[in-house]
Design an enzyme around this catalytic site. Structure first.
Site, PDB file in Angstrom:
ATOM      1  N   ASP A  51       0.848  -1.208   0.000  1.00  0.00           N
ATOM      2  CA  ASP A  51       0.000   0.000   0.000  1.00  0.00           C
ATOM      3  C   ASP A  51       0.880   1.253   0.000  1.00  0.00           C
ATOM      4  O   ASP A  51       0.379   2.370  -0.064  1.00  0.00           O
ATOM      5  CB  ASP A  51      -1.021  -0.012   1.152  1.00  0.00           C
ATOM      6  CG  ASP A  51      -0.386  -0.114   2.525  1.00  0.00           C
ATOM      7  OD1 ASP A  51       0.854  -0.190   2.623  1.00  0.00           O
ATOM      8  OD2 ASP A  51      -1.156  -0.123   3.516  1.00  0.00           O
ATOM      9  N   SER A  52       2.221   1.048   0.006  1.00  0.00           N
ATOM     10  CA  SER A  52       3.147   2.167  -0.220  1.00  0.00           C
ATOM     11  C   SER A  52       2.911   2.756  -1.603  1.00  0.00           C
ATOM     12  O   SER A  52       3.423   3.827  -1.909  1.00  0.00           O
ATOM     13  CB  SER A  52       4.600   1.701  -0.088  1.00  0.00           C
ATOM     14  OG  SER A  52       4.840   0.569  -0.899  1.00  0.00           O
ATOM     15  N   LYS A 120      -1.411  -9.414   2.781  1.00  0.00           N
ATOM     16  CA  LYS A 120      -0.686  -8.961   3.976  1.00  0.00           C
ATOM     17  C   LYS A 120      -1.570  -8.008   4.769  1.00  0.00           C
ATOM     18  O   LYS A 120      -2.235  -7.145   4.185  1.00  0.00           O
ATOM     19  CB  LYS A 120       0.620  -8.269   3.585  1.00  0.00           C
ATOM     20  CG  LYS A 120       1.360  -7.665   4.781  1.00  0.00           C
ATOM     21  CD  LYS A 120       2.811  -7.351   4.477  1.00  0.00           C
ATOM     22  CE  LYS A 120       3.080  -6.015   3.840  1.00  0.00           C
ATOM     23  NZ  LYS A 120       2.597  -4.835   4.602  1.00  0.00           N
ATOM     24  N   GLU A 189       8.924  -4.280  10.694  1.00  0.00           N
ATOM     25  CA  GLU A 189       9.330  -2.961  10.192  1.00  0.00           C
ATOM     26  C   GLU A 189       9.862  -2.071  11.311  1.00  0.00           C
ATOM     27  O   GLU A 189       9.231  -1.899  12.351  1.00  0.00           O
ATOM     28  CB  GLU A 189       8.145  -2.280   9.477  1.00  0.00           C
ATOM     29  CG  GLU A 189       8.528  -0.894   8.949  1.00  0.00           C
ATOM     30  CD  GLU A 189       7.591  -0.327   7.891  1.00  0.00           C
ATOM     31  OE1 GLU A 189       6.695  -1.049   7.417  1.00  0.00           O
ATOM     32  OE2 GLU A 189       7.783   0.853   7.535  1.00  0.00           O
TER      33      GLU A 189
END
Ligand code: KIV
Length: 271
Positions: A51-52, A120, A189
């Site tokens: 979704d970046s 994800k 992350e």
């Protein structure tokens, strides 16, 4: 024959095998057909339609605005360009937070419409029930903990997570909850390398790090960042493998010059 030669298409089974044999997993993001094809041909194991894309493709400040329809549109292009890599799709903000059933339905829609290999979701214990329901339907789920950008307004900043003992324990608990719910892998992350090492050692499933040090079972980067296209973004965890922004600038300036001087096209480039 090496593991690399045996595996024709990367699946969840390949991930378990990689972890068992200590083979590090390489992952990158992709949002379009031609980039996916190039990355796949180069041999990357996993392509994430992250979704970046909200940031690097659509120009938004956060990952929140991207929709289900947009994720599906981009994933269809990526899967067409991919022969070997496993394609995993980020479930966008508010496609799984409302209820377990809503998340389940949207994960099913992604799988039905895109030919992707899995989805994800961001979060740990609080989404474990949704992860269980999705995996029980035969859909591979990748978890994502630590700095989870969909919660940016709750966090208040993109600083690393898990520095305090309380946050570190929460991350360890979240990782276990995701594994128990059936996730096949977890993205870690922006957290201390020692914490990522502990999480990785505590799981049977592989961890994929981004800003989480070198002890994870694999690494992921956002492709436009590592190729040096995104010149406004310089976090410490990105290594630049190319300077594409510079190459584009130089090439386009040369093209403009050639057009202005009537040097393009020449006789060989004409019919
Ligand atoms: O959206 C994305 O690109 C991601 C990676 C940074 C892991 O979630």
């Amino acid at each position: 024959m090496s593991t690399e030669q045996i595996i024709k298409r990367i699946t969840t089974k390949s991930f378990y095998l990689f972890k068992k044999r200590g083979i590090k997993i390489s992952a990158l993001t992709a949002y379009d057909f031609i980039t996916a094809k190039l990355l796949d041909e180069a041999g990357v194991d996993l392509l994430l339609v992250g979704d970046s894309l909200s940031n690097v493709f659509q120009g938004n400040e956060t990952t929140l605005p991207v929709t289900m329809d947009e994720m599906i549109y981009h994933t269809k292009a990526v899967t067409k360009g991919t022969k070997r890599a496993m394609v995993v799709v980020d479930m966008p903000f508010m496609s799984y937070q409302l209820s377990v059933d809503e998340g389940f339905r949207n994960a099913g829609r992604i799988m039905k419409e895109t030919s992707a290999g899995g989805v994800k979701l961001e979060g740990g214990e609080r989404i474990a029930e949704t992860v269980r329901k999705i995996t029980e339907a035969g859909i591979p789920v990748m978890g994502h903990i630590g700095l989870t950008p969909q919660s940016i307004h709750q966090f208040g900043s993109y600083r690393e997570r898990g520095k305090s003992e309380e946050e570190a324990n929460e991350i360890l608990k979240d990782a276990k909850a995701l594994e128990e719910a059936g996730a096949f892998s977890i993205v870690l992350e922006k957290m201390p390398a020692e914490l990522a090492k502990k999480v990785t050692a505590s799981l049977q499933i592989p961890t994929i790090g981004i800003g989480a040090g070198n002890y994870c079972d694999g690494q992921i980067l956002v492709t436009p960042d590592m190729l040096g296209m995104n010149t406004d973004f310089h976090p410490r965890f990105v290594r630049y493998y190319a300077q594409i922004a510079e190459t584009i600038d130089k090439s386009v300036k040369q093209y403009i010059n050639d057009v202005r001087k009537s040097e393009f096209p020449n006789a060989d480039e004409s019919y």
